[in-house]
Design a protein around this motif. Structure first.
Motif, PDB file in Angstrom:
ATOM      1  N   ALA A  48      25.888  73.671  32.408  1.00 31.23           N
ATOM      2  CA  ALA A  48      24.955  72.787  31.716  1.00 31.23           C
ATOM      3  C   ALA A  48      24.104  73.718  30.538  1.00 31.23           C
ATOM      4  O   ALA A  48      23.942  74.732  30.842  1.00 31.23           O
ATOM      5  N   GLY A  49      23.902  73.096  29.455  1.00 25.88           N
ATOM      6  CA  GLY A  49      22.906  73.691  28.585  1.00 25.88           C
ATOM      7  C   GLY A  49      23.646  74.336  27.246  1.00 25.88           C
ATOM      8  O   GLY A  49      23.296  74.461  26.428  1.00 25.88           O
ATOM      9  N   GLU A  50      25.047  74.475  27.719  1.00 22.52           N
ATOM     10  CA  GLU A  50      26.028  75.103  26.504  1.00 22.52           C
ATOM     11  C   GLU A  50      26.011  73.924  25.616  1.00 22.52           C
ATOM     12  O   GLU A  50      26.052  72.777  25.745  1.00 22.52           O
ATOM     13  N   GLY A  51      26.282  74.333  24.340  1.00 22.16           N
ATOM     14  CA  GLY A  51      26.560  73.537  23.220  1.00 22.16           C
ATOM     15  C   GLY A  51      28.108  73.252  23.139  1.00 22.16           C
ATOM     16  O   GLY A  51      28.712  74.099  23.406  1.00 22.16           O
ATOM     17  N   LEU A  52      28.635  72.205  22.855  1.00 19.92           N
ATOM     18  CA  LEU A  52      30.128  71.892  22.652  1.00 19.92           C
ATOM     19  C   LEU A  52      30.295  70.976  21.398  1.00 19.92           C
ATOM     20  O   LEU A  52      29.536  70.153  21.268  1.00 19.92           O
ATOM     21  N   ARG A  53      31.309  71.682  20.746  1.00 19.12           N
ATOM     22  CA  ARG A  53      32.108  70.715  19.558  1.00 19.12           C
ATOM     23  C   ARG A  53      33.491  70.472  19.925  1.00 19.12           C
ATOM     24  O   ARG A  53      34.317  71.442  19.740  1.00 19.12           O
ATOM     25  N   ALA A  54      33.762  69.290  20.275  1.00 21.15           N
ATOM     26  CA  ALA A  54      35.101  68.952  20.738  1.00 21.15           C
ATOM     27  C   ALA A  54      35.973  68.011  19.688  1.00 21.15           C
ATOM     28  O   ALA A  54      35.199  67.223  18.970  1.00 21.15           O
ATOM     29  N   LEU A  55      37.143  68.487  19.524  1.00 24.35           N
ATOM     30  CA  LEU A  55      37.935  67.579  18.884  1.00 24.35           C
ATOM     31  C   LEU A  55      38.902  66.922  19.914  1.00 24.35           C
ATOM     32  O   LEU A  55      39.648  67.260  20.469  1.00 24.35           O
ATOM     33  N   GLY A  56      39.024  65.413  19.606  1.00 21.47           N
ATOM     34  CA  GLY A  56      39.590  64.543  20.573  1.00 21.47           C
ATOM     35  C   GLY A  56      39.833  63.164  20.299  1.00 21.47           C
ATOM     36  O   GLY A  56      39.637  62.693  19.227  1.00 21.47           O
ATOM     37  N   SER A  57      39.765  62.549  21.399  1.00 21.01           N
ATOM     38  CA  SER A  57      39.788  60.951  21.152  1.00 21.01           C
ATOM     39  C   SER A  57      39.049  60.164  22.323  1.00 21.01           C
ATOM     40  O   SER A  57      39.132  60.670  23.507  1.00 21.01           O
ATOM     41  N   PHE A  58      38.805  59.060  22.138  1.00 17.63           N
ATOM     42  CA  PHE A  58      38.192  58.149  23.132  1.00 17.63           C
ATOM     43  C   PHE A  58      39.223  57.457  23.874  1.00 17.63           C
ATOM     44  O   PHE A  58      40.196  56.929  23.197  1.00 17.63           O
ATOM     45  N   THR A  59      39.234  57.443  25.243  1.00 16.00           N
ATOM     46  CA  THR A  59      40.061  56.823  26.234  1.00 16.00           C
ATOM     47  C   THR A  59      39.332  55.968  26.970  1.00 16.00           C
ATOM     48  O   THR A  59      38.136  56.005  27.272  1.00 16.00           O
ATOM     49  N   GLU A  60      40.172  54.866  27.808  1.00 20.44           N
ATOM     50  CA  GLU A  60      39.467  53.968  28.686  1.00 20.44           C
ATOM     51  C   GLU A  60      40.153  54.453  30.009  1.00 20.44           C
ATOM     52  O   GLU A  60      41.405  53.926  30.360  1.00 20.44           O
ATOM     53  N   HIS A  61      39.399  54.732  30.970  1.00 20.46           N
ATOM     54  CA  HIS A  61      39.651  55.091  32.333  1.00 20.46           C
ATOM     55  C   HIS A  61      39.751  54.045  33.111  1.00 20.46           C
ATOM     56  O   HIS A  61      38.848  53.388  33.024  1.00 20.46           O
ATOM     57  N   GLN A  62      40.780  53.732  34.136  1.00 20.88           N
ATOM     58  CA  GLN A  62      40.782  52.547  34.679  1.00 20.88           C
ATOM     59  C   GLN A  62      39.555  52.355  35.581  1.00 20.88           C
ATOM     60  O   GLN A  62      39.121  51.430  35.854  1.00 20.88           O
ATOM     61  N   ALA A  63      39.235  53.620  36.258  1.00 24.61           N
ATOM     62  CA  ALA A  63      38.259  53.525  37.482  1.00 24.61           C
ATOM     63  C   ALA A  63      36.907  54.098  36.445  1.00 24.61           C
ATOM     64  O   ALA A  63      35.726  53.592  37.296  1.00 24.61           O
ATOM     65  N   TYR A  64      36.852  54.948  35.729  1.00 28.05           N
ATOM     66  CA  TYR A  64      35.649  55.583  35.253  1.00 28.05           C
ATOM     67  C   TYR A  64      35.309  55.178  34.003  1.00 28.05           C
ATOM     68  O   TYR A  64      34.302  55.644  33.462  1.00 28.05           O
ATOM     69  N   GLY A  65      35.773  54.258  33.121  1.00 28.39           N
ATOM     70  CA  GLY A  65      35.534  53.593  32.111  1.00 28.39           C
ATOM     71  C   GLY A  65      35.753  54.579  30.807  1.00 28.39           C
ATOM     72  O   GLY A  65      36.639  55.223  30.955  1.00 28.39           O
ATOM     73  N   GLU A  66      34.908  54.477  29.904  1.00 28.99           N
ATOM     74  CA  GLU A  66      35.139  55.197  28.612  1.00 28.99           C
ATOM     75  C   GLU A  66      34.952  56.675  28.717  1.00 28.99           C
ATOM     76  O   GLU A  66      33.968  57.090  29.368  1.00 28.99           O
ATOM     77  N   GLN A  67      36.007  57.377  28.327  1.00 23.12           N
ATOM     78  CA  GLN A  67      35.949  59.001  28.276  1.00 23.12           C
ATOM     79  C   GLN A  67      36.444  59.582  27.008  1.00 23.12           C
ATOM     80  O   GLN A  67      37.066  58.916  26.152  1.00 23.12           O
ATOM     81  N   PHE A  68      35.953  60.701  26.804  1.00 17.53           N
ATOM     82  CA  PHE A  68      36.525  61.491  25.322  1.00 17.53           C
ATOM     83  C   PHE A  68      37.468  62.547  26.009  1.00 17.53           C
ATOM     84  O   PHE A  68      36.868  63.524  26.676  1.00 17.53           O
ATOM     85  N   LYS A  69      38.677  62.590  25.556  1.00 11.80           N
ATOM     86  CA  LYS A  69      39.387  63.553  25.997  1.00 11.80           C
ATOM     87  C   LYS A  69      39.620  64.589  24.844  1.00 11.80           C
ATOM     88  O   LYS A  69      39.966  64.297  23.678  1.00 11.80           O
ATOM     89  N   ALA A  70      39.191  65.932  25.155  1.00 13.05           N
ATOM     90  CA  ALA A  70      38.950  66.987  24.213  1.00 13.05           C
ATOM     91  C   ALA A  70      40.405  67.658  24.280  1.00 13.05           C
ATOM     92  O   ALA A  70      40.943  68.040  25.155  1.00 13.05           O
ATOM     93  N   GLU A  71      40.913  67.792  22.954  1.00 11.94           N
ATOM     94  CA  GLU A  71      41.872  68.403  22.724  1.00 11.94           C
ATOM     95  C   GLU A  71      41.618  69.938  22.395  1.00 11.94           C
ATOM     96  O   GLU A  71      42.401  70.744  22.665  1.00 11.94           O
ATOM     97  N   GLN A  72      40.719  70.274  21.630  1.00 12.88           N
ATOM     98  CA  GLN A  72      40.377  71.327  21.098  1.00 12.88           C
ATOM     99  C   GLN A  72      38.761  71.468  21.332  1.00 12.88           C
ATOM    100  O   GLN A  72      38.308  70.555  21.318  1.00 12.88           O
ATOM    101  N   ALA A  73      38.244  72.684  21.612  1.00 11.20           N
ATOM    102  CA  ALA A  73      36.653  72.721  21.787  1.00 11.20           C
ATOM    103  C   ALA A  73      36.327  74.151  21.550  1.00 11.20           C
ATOM    104  O   ALA A  73      36.943  75.215  21.361  1.00 11.20           O
ATOM    105  N   GLU A  74      35.103  73.959  20.725  1.00 17.17           N
ATOM    106  CA  GLU A  74      34.354  75.350  20.372  1.00 17.17           C
ATOM    107  C   GLU A  74      33.016  75.237  21.338  1.00 17.17           C
ATOM    108  O   GLU A  74      32.442  74.303  21.143  1.00 17.17           O
ATOM    109  N   ARG A  75      32.701  76.135  21.972  1.00 10.81           N
ATOM    110  CA  ARG A  75      31.680  76.262  22.910  1.00 10.81           C
ATOM    111  C   ARG A  75      30.392  77.444  22.117  1.00 10.81           C
ATOM    112  O   ARG A  75      30.798  78.328  21.565  1.00 10.81           O
ATOM    113  N   SER A  76      29.506  77.161  22.441  1.00 12.63           N
ATOM    114  CA  SER A  76      28.322  77.863  22.039  1.00 12.63           C
ATOM    115  C   SER A  76      27.197  77.984  22.886  1.00 12.63           C
ATOM    116  O   SER A  76      26.916  77.172  23.920  1.00 12.63           O
TER     117      SER A  76
END
Length: 744
Positions: A48-76
C-alpha cells in the motif's frame, strides 16, 4: 492512452487484497483519478502507498466483477506524506508498525523515505526510537528496497519471485549481481527453483547453451534429482550421459564438468566396489561418516555382565513372558556388542524383544534413549514400551542455522555436544536415510551402544540410501532375525497374509473374514467410488470405525485411484464446504478447517506451541520449532486477518503463514511410501489396474503391515497377484555396504 489494444492505468496502491508469494500474483485496489479499481497481475512484494503505472485491459470476473488485468507494470516508491504513511503502516518495512509510522511521518513528512535511506540516525530524534533501532530500521529499508528491485527483475524474466528473499539472505546487497553473473545458482534446492527454471532464465539473459555454468549446473541437477530416487551417488559414466542428454551437450563436455566440479570441491569422485562413483559433497561425508562410526562402535570390546543369566530372568519377569530362543539370543547379543540389528516381520515379537533389551540395559545400569524417524513411529514406540520416545529430529535438536547466510539444517546434538546416554534404541530403521543416520551417529557418545530395529522387507527410506539393508548385508554388524510367528499373531489374517506376500504367495483374497478383506473392482474409477463410500459411510455406520481412524493408501499419486484424486473425493465427502466453515485457497488446492493434512518437506524453523485444550496462544506451555516431512495433522483454524492456518500435529499447534501452505497437502489418502513408520487402526488400500512400476511386492507388504485391526484392499485381484509376483526392487547406488565390508 492505449497501446496495441491495451490501456494504461495509473494511481496509488490503496490496499493489497491478496498476494501469492510463490508466483507474485496479486489482487489490489488502486486509487486512480476516476475512483478505485481492482487490479490483478504479477506484482511481487507490492505494498500500500506505492505508485503503479500498469498496461493491460479491463475484464469482467464472474464472481468479483470488473478487474484490470495488468500485463506490464512500472512501480514507484510512494510520494507525499499520506502515501508514505500508508506504505509504512502496511508492514512493508520490518520493525515499523502503524504507530511508529505515524510518528516518523509526522516528523519528516515528504522526506521520510529519504531520511530512512541516507540518514536513518535522525530517526533516533523521535521518542521511543533508540539509535540502535534507528540503525536497524535503516538496514531494513535498504534491504526491502533491494529485495523489491530484485523481485521485479526476476519477475520480468518469468522467474518466480519468492526466490528473491533467499537470494538476499544468501548474498546480501550482492544478490542481483550474483544471480546475473550465474543464474544457475537458482537451481540449488535452497532457493526452491529447479534446473529448468534457472536454465530458462539464463538463456533469456544471453548465456550460451554450451557454457561451463550450464553444463556444471546440469551435472549438479542430475545428482540432486537422483537423491529423490534414493541414490547416494551416480556412476560417473551414467552421470555424464544423463547431464549431457538433459541439455543436448556431448558426454565428454559433461565429463569435463565433473572434473571441474571435483576440483572445486562441489562433488567427490572415488572408487566404490569397482565403480567410479560421483557424490554430492554432503552425501559423501554422510556415507563415510556413517560407516566409520558404525565400525568404530563395533570395534569397542563389550564384556557381558557376569550376572547375565539373572538379568535375563529378571527381564522376563518384568516383561511377563518367557523369551523364545530367537528373542533370548537377541537380548543376550545386546549385552555383548556395540551395535545390534534386530529385524523381523509382523507378529514375530520385535516389541517384546525390545522391552527385554531395555530391561537388560536397566539392570546393567545403562541409560537408554528411544527414537524413531517419525512422530507416529515415536509415539507407537513409547506406547508399546511404556517409556519416552522421541523423533530423531527432536532428539538431536534440529533447527535452522544462525545468521542470515545460513541454509539447510543444523543439530544441537553432535560430536561436540553429544547425547547423554549409554545406549540408543532406534525403531523403524528402514526409514532412515543416510544423512539423518550420519547426524544421529555423530551425536552418539563413542562408547554408546546402538540397537537398530526394523523390518528389512519394507520399502527403503524416502531419502537417499538404503541404510538398514546395507548394514544387514554388509556382515559387519551382528544381526538377529526373528522368524517365529507367535500364536496370538497367527490368529490375525493381516499378519498371516503379510507373511504370505513376503514369501511370494498370494493371500486368500476371497476369504473375507477376520481383519482382512478384498473388494473386487475392475476399474480405477469404481475403486475410487468404493473407497470413498467405505470411509464416509460404510465403515463408520456398520463397524463403528470413525474416519479419523481410517487411512487410505495408494501406490501412486496419479490416476483415478491415486492419492491426488482420492483426496479431492474424500475431502468433498468428509469435509465439504459449508456456511461458516473457514477455508483457504492455495494454488489449485483448498484447505478447510477440519481437513487432515501432511507436511511435505522438513521445515526446521516453523514455530509450534503446546497449550491446554481451548487455550489461547497466551496459554502456551511449551514452544519449539520444526515440522517434518510426513507429519500428519488437522486444520484447527484459519485466520484471514493474521494470514495463518493453524494445524495441530498430535499435541503441537503450528500456525502456518499463508505463504507456507505449499508445504502442506491433503492427507485423507497418502502414498504407501509416505505411510512408512505409521500404524493405523484401519487401512483401505487402493489396488486398481495400472501403475506397474509402483506395483511391487515390497509396496504391497508395506501397505498391509500398516494396518493394526482392519485391512480392506479395493481393486483388481490380478493387480494384487502381479504385485506379489513382482519382487523387483529399484537399485539404489549406495556405497555403505561396501564401506562397512571393507570393499571401498
Amino acid at each position: 492512452m492505449e497501446e496495441e489494444g491495451l490501456t494504461t492505468l495509473e494511481g496509488t496502491v490503496q490496499t493489497v487484497v491478496f498476494q501469492n508469494p510463490e508466483n507474485g500474483y496479486t489482487v489490489l485496489r488502486l486509487k486512480t483519478e476516476n475512483g478505485p479499481v481492482t487490479v490483478v497481475g504479477c506484482l511481487p512484494g507490492i505494498a500500500a502507498g506505492e505508485g503503479l503505472r500498469a498496461l493491460g485491459s479491463f475484464t469482467e470476473h464472474q464472481a468479483y466483477g470488473e478487474q484490470f488485468k495488468a500485463e506490464q507494470a512500472e512501480r514507484s516508491l510512494p510520494r507525499g506524506a499520506e502515501a508514505i504513511l500508508d506504505y509504512l503502516s502496511s508492514g512493508a518495512i520490518r520493525g515499523i508498525g502503524a504507530k511508529t509510522a505515524q510518528l516518523i511521518v509526522a516528523r519528516f513528512g515528504d522526506k521520510t523515505l529519504e531520511v530512512m535511506d541516507s540518514a536513518p540516525e535522525k530517526l533516533a530524534e523521535l521518542r521511543g526510537i533508540t539509535p540502535k533501532r534507528a540503525e536497524e530500521i535503516g538496514k531494513q529499508y535498504k534491504k526491502q528496497a533491494g529485495l523489491r528491485d530484485l523481485m521485479e527483475f526476476l519477475a520480468a524474466y518469468g522467474v518466480r519471485p519468492f526466490a528473491a528473499a533467499r537470494l538476499v539472505r544468501a548474498y546480501g546487497d550482492a544478490a542481483k549481481a550474483a544471480v546475473t553473473r550465474n543464474p544457475y545458482i537458482l537451481a540449488d534446492e535452497y532457493f526452491g527453483l529447479d534446473f529448468f527454471e534457472a536454465d530458462d532464465f539464463a538463456l533469456k539473459l544471453g548465456f550460451d547453451g554450451n557454457c561451463s555454468e550450464r553444463i556444471e549446473a546440469a551435472v549438479l541437477f542430475e545428482l540432486r534429482h537422483n537423491t529423490g530416487n534414493g541414490h547416494v551417488f551416480l556412476p560417473r559414466e551414467k552421470l555424464a550421459a544423463a547431464a549431457a542428454q538433459l541439455i543436448g551437450a556431448e558426454p565428454s563436455q559433461a565429463d569435463a564438468a565433473i572434473s571441474d566440479l571435483t576440483d572445486g570441491n562441489y562433488i567427490v569422485t572415488c572408487q566404490v566396489a569397482g565403480e567410479a562413483a560421483c557424490y554430492l559433497d554432503d552425501l559423501y561425508r554422510a556415507e563415510t561418516g556413517t560407516a566409520e562410526k558404525l565400525l568404530a562402535m563395533t570395534a569397542i570390546p563389550r564384556v557381558p555382565p557376569h550376572n547375565l543369566k539373572s538379568l535375563l530372568e529378571k527381564a522376563e519377569s518384568r516383561c511377563g513372558v518367557s523369551f523364545a530362543p530367537e528373542q533370548r539370543a537377541a537380548v543376550e547379543a545386546a549385552a555383548g556388542c556395540g551395535v545390534l540389528v534386530l529385524t523381523g516381520g509382523p507378529g514375530t515379537g520385535k516389541t517384546t524383544t525390545v522391552r527385554g533389551i531395555l530391561e537388560l540395559f536397566d539392570g546393567m545400569g545403562i541409560a537408554t534413549l528411544l527414537a524413531a524417524p517419525t512422530g507416529r513411529a515415536a509415539k507407537r514406540l513409547s506406547e508399546v514400551t511404556g517409556r519416552d520416545a522421541q523423533t530423531v529430529h527432536r532428539l538431536l535438536g534440529a533447527g535452522m542455522p544462525d545468521g542470515e547466510n545460513g541454509s539447510g539444517c543444523v543439530f544441537e546434538k553432535c560430536a561436540a555436544e553429544p547425547l547423554d546416554c549409554g545406549a540408543l534404541v532406534l525403531d523403524e530403521c528402514s526409514m532412515m536415510d543416510v544423512s539423518l543416520t550420519a547426524a544421529l551417529l555423530d551425536a552418539l557418545p563413542p562408547a554408546a551402544r546402538l540397537v537398530m530395529v526394523g523390518d528389512a522387507d519394507q520399502l527403503p527410506s524416502v531419502g537417499p540410501g538404503n541404510v538398514f539393508s546395507d548394514v544387514i548385508r554388509s556382515g559387519a554388524v551382528p544381526v538377529v532375525r526373528l522368524t517365529e510367528i507367535f500364536r496370538q499373531a497367527r490368529e490375525s489374517e493381516i499378519v498371516k497374509n503379510a507373511h504370505l506376500i513376503n514369501s511370494g504367495e498370494l493371500p486368500a483374497l476371497r476369504k473375507n473374514t477376520g481383519d482382512f478383506f478384498f473388494l473386487q473392482r475392475a476399474t480405477a474409477e469404481a475403486a475410487a467410488d468404493t473407497i470413498t463410500g467405505l470411509v464416509a459411510s460404510r465403515l463408520p455406520e456398520k463397524m463403528g470405525i470413525g474416519p479419523r481412524d481410517i487411512q487410505v493408501l495408494s501406490p501412486s499419486r496419479k490416476r483415478a485411484a491415486g492419492t491426488a484424486e482420492l483426496n479431492l473425493r474424500l475431502q468433498a465427502a468428509l469435509n465439504p464446504p459449508a456456511d461458516g466453515k473457514k477455508e483457504k485457497a492455495a494454488g489449485e488446492r483448498v484447505f478447510r478447517v477440519g481437513d487432515r493434512v501432511m507436511q511435505t518437506r522438513n521445515n526446521y524453523d516453523i514455530m509450534w506451541y503446546k497449550a491446554p485444550a481451548g487455550a489461547a496462544p497466551s496459554g502456551r506451555t511449551e514452544t519449539g520449532a520444526g515440522v517434518y516431512n510426513g507429519d500428519v495433522g488437522y486444520i484447527e483454524d484459519i485466520d484471514e486477518d493474521g494470514g495463518t492456518v493453524l494445524v495441530s500435529f498430535e499435541d503441537k499447534l503450528t500456525p502456518y503463514p499463508f505463504e507456507m501452505l505449499s508445504d502442506l497437502e491433503l492427507a485423507y489418502a497418502v502414498t504407501v511410501h509416505k505411510a512408512q513408520g505409521s500404524e493405523y487402526p484401519a487401512v483401505v488400500l487402493a489396488a486398481p489396474p495400472g501403475m506397474p512400476r509402483l506395483c511391487t511386492r515390497s509396496v504391497l507388504y508395506t501397505a498391509v503391515t500398516r494396518a493394526r485391526n482392519l485391512l480392506i484392499i479395493v481393486g483388481d485381484a490380478g493387480i494384487v497377484a502381479s504385485m506379489v509376483e513382482n519382487d523387483r526392487r529399484q537399485k539404489r547406488y549406495s556405497g555403505l555396504r561396501a564401506r562397512l565390508a571393507g570393499e571401498a
